[in-house]
Motif scaffolding. Structure first.
Motif, PDB file in Angstrom:
ATOM      1  N   ALA A  49       0.847  -1.194   0.000  1.00 50.72           N
ATOM      2  CA  ALA A  49       0.000   0.000   0.000  1.00 50.72           C
ATOM      3  C   ALA A  49       0.878   1.239   0.000  1.00 50.72           C
ATOM      4  N   ILE A  50       0.469   2.219  -0.772  1.00 52.35           N
ATOM      5  CA  ILE A  50       1.105   3.535  -0.749  1.00 52.35           C
ATOM      6  C   ILE A  50       0.061   4.494  -0.191  1.00 52.35           C
ATOM      7  N   TRP A  51       0.349   5.019   0.984  1.00 55.03           N
ATOM      8  CA  TRP A  51      -0.633   5.860   1.660  1.00 55.03           C
ATOM      9  C   TRP A  51      -0.718   7.229   1.004  1.00 55.03           C
ATOM     10  N   VAL A 102     -14.801  10.607  12.260  1.00 53.99           N
ATOM     11  CA  VAL A 102     -14.464   9.383  11.540  1.00 53.99           C
ATOM     12  C   VAL A 102     -12.971   9.355  11.227  1.00 53.99           C
ATOM     13  N   THR A 103     -12.481   8.158  10.996  1.00 58.83           N
ATOM     14  CA  THR A 103     -11.108   7.947  10.528  1.00 58.83           C
ATOM     15  C   THR A 103     -11.160   7.708   9.030  1.00 58.83           C
ATOM     16  N   ARG A 104     -10.360   8.466   8.265  1.00 62.14           N
ATOM     17  CA  ARG A 104     -10.355   8.345   6.810  1.00 62.14           C
ATOM     18  C   ARG A 104      -9.018   7.785   6.343  1.00 62.14           C
ATOM     19  N   LEU A 105      -9.110   6.833   5.412  1.00 59.27           N
ATOM     20  CA  LEU A 105      -7.922   6.187   4.862  1.00 59.27           C
ATOM     21  C   LEU A 105      -8.018   6.189   3.339  1.00 59.27           C
ATOM     22  N   ARG A 106      -7.008   6.692   2.688  1.00 59.30           N
ATOM     23  CA  ARG A 106      -6.953   6.671   1.222  1.00 59.30           C
ATOM     24  C   ARG A 106      -5.591   6.124   0.822  1.00 59.30           C
ATOM     25  N   TYR A 141     -10.711   4.214  -0.859  1.00 53.25           N
ATOM     26  CA  TYR A 141     -11.081   5.242   0.123  1.00 53.25           C
ATOM     27  C   TYR A 141     -11.921   4.555   1.194  1.00 53.25           C
ATOM     28  N   ALA A 142     -11.432   4.512   2.417  1.00 50.92           N
ATOM     29  CA  ALA A 142     -12.170   3.849   3.498  1.00 50.92           C
ATOM     30  C   ALA A 142     -12.482   4.851   4.604  1.00 50.92           C
ATOM     31  N   VAL A 143     -13.677   4.726   5.165  1.00 50.80           N
ATOM     32  CA  VAL A 143     -14.101   5.578   6.286  1.00 50.80           C
ATOM     33  C   VAL A 143     -14.644   4.671   7.380  1.00 50.80           C
ATOM     34  N   VAL A 144     -14.164   4.900   8.609  1.00 46.40           N
ATOM     35  CA  VAL A 144     -14.574   4.092   9.766  1.00 46.40           C
ATOM     36  C   VAL A 144     -14.908   5.054  10.905  1.00 46.40           C
TER      37      VAL A 144
END
Length: 253
Positions: free
Chosen positions: A114-116, A140-144, A158-161
């Motif tokens: 993964a490349i953040w 929320v925590t956002r991850l792309r 794109y993830a949101v938790v």
């Protein structure tokens, strides 16, 4: 393994000079891709050499080289130094099982990476709040990130938790599900929606594919055992490298 003569015969049958429009190398590119899509050339099969293709098809080696280079850039072919050009592997994912990208790649003997691009905290947008059944403005925590397999770009995710389930984005190293499992919040089921799209300029550039290339857009909502939404993810997968498989049964009625 298919012979050079069989590949040449398959290409000749497609009448390269009369396939579509544009330069000849693009027509050869289309024909080679069709041979692969039809299963005549399979994963890890070696292609005939540039010289053999040029001589047998009556075209220049530059034309062959340009067609192969274009297919390498698309991820359809892979060139191995000193060995030749081969059909690149494709990833297949069953739709009946809820697994992470990391688990999928390891199962297939590939090295996930993964490349953040983004790891941030924020407030849920109206769309995110609706998907996760949250009150407006909930943290929320956002991850792309760009997901890779054997260092090849595969998907933009794109993830949101809800922050209540994942306090810090830094908790995620490789697998989001592993991080959620540490808090006892690993999802147990999910709903996915898939549709075909075309990559736009920015996304195509990140994934290293031509603008307008085929993409699989996947929207996933994952849930805990009690039905609480825990994850809202939107992903763009390369259409030339990823297949999704669904097993179905005939209705006994």
């Amino acid at each position: 393994m298919i012979s050079t003569a069989d590949v040449i015969a398959s290409l000749r049958a497609r009448d390269i000079e009369n396939i579509g429009h544009g330069p000849l190398y693009r027509r050869l590119q289309t024909a080679l891709k069709a041979v692969i899509d039809d299963g005549i050339l399979k994963i890890d099969d070696a292609l005939p050499s540039e010289r053999d293709l040029a001589n047998e098809l009556g075209i220049s080696r530059v034309t062959v080289r340009n067609a192969m280079r274009a297919l390498v850039e698309e991820g359809v072919l892979v060139q191995r130094h000193g060995a030749g050009t081969f059909v690149a592997p494709r990833v297949e994912q069953a739709l009946s099982r809820l697994t992470s990208f990391t688990e999928d790649m390891i199962t297939r003997g590939m090295n996930p990476g993964a490349i953040w691009i983004e790891k941030t905290l924020g407030h849920a947008s109206p769309e995110e709040a609706m998907a996760l059944n949250l009150s407006p403005g909930t943290e929320v925590t956002r991850l792309r990130r760009l997901r890779t397999a054997n260092d090849k770009p595969m998907a933009l995710e794109y993830a949101v938790v809800p922050r209540a389930f994942l306090p810090s984005p830094d908790d995620v190293e490789k697998s989001l599900y592993d991080a959620l499992a540490k808090y006892g919040k690993k999802p147990e089921r999910a709903l996915q929606r898939l549709r075909a799209e075309l990559f736009d300029g920015e996304t195509a550039k990140i994934l290293g594919v031509p603008d307008g290339s085929a993409a699989l857009y996947i929207e996933r909502r994952s849930f805990l055992a009690d039905g609480t939404p825990v994850e809202f993810t939107r992903s763009y997968y390369r259409g030339d490298s990823y297949d999704f498989i669904a097993e179905m049964q005939v209705d006994a009625r």
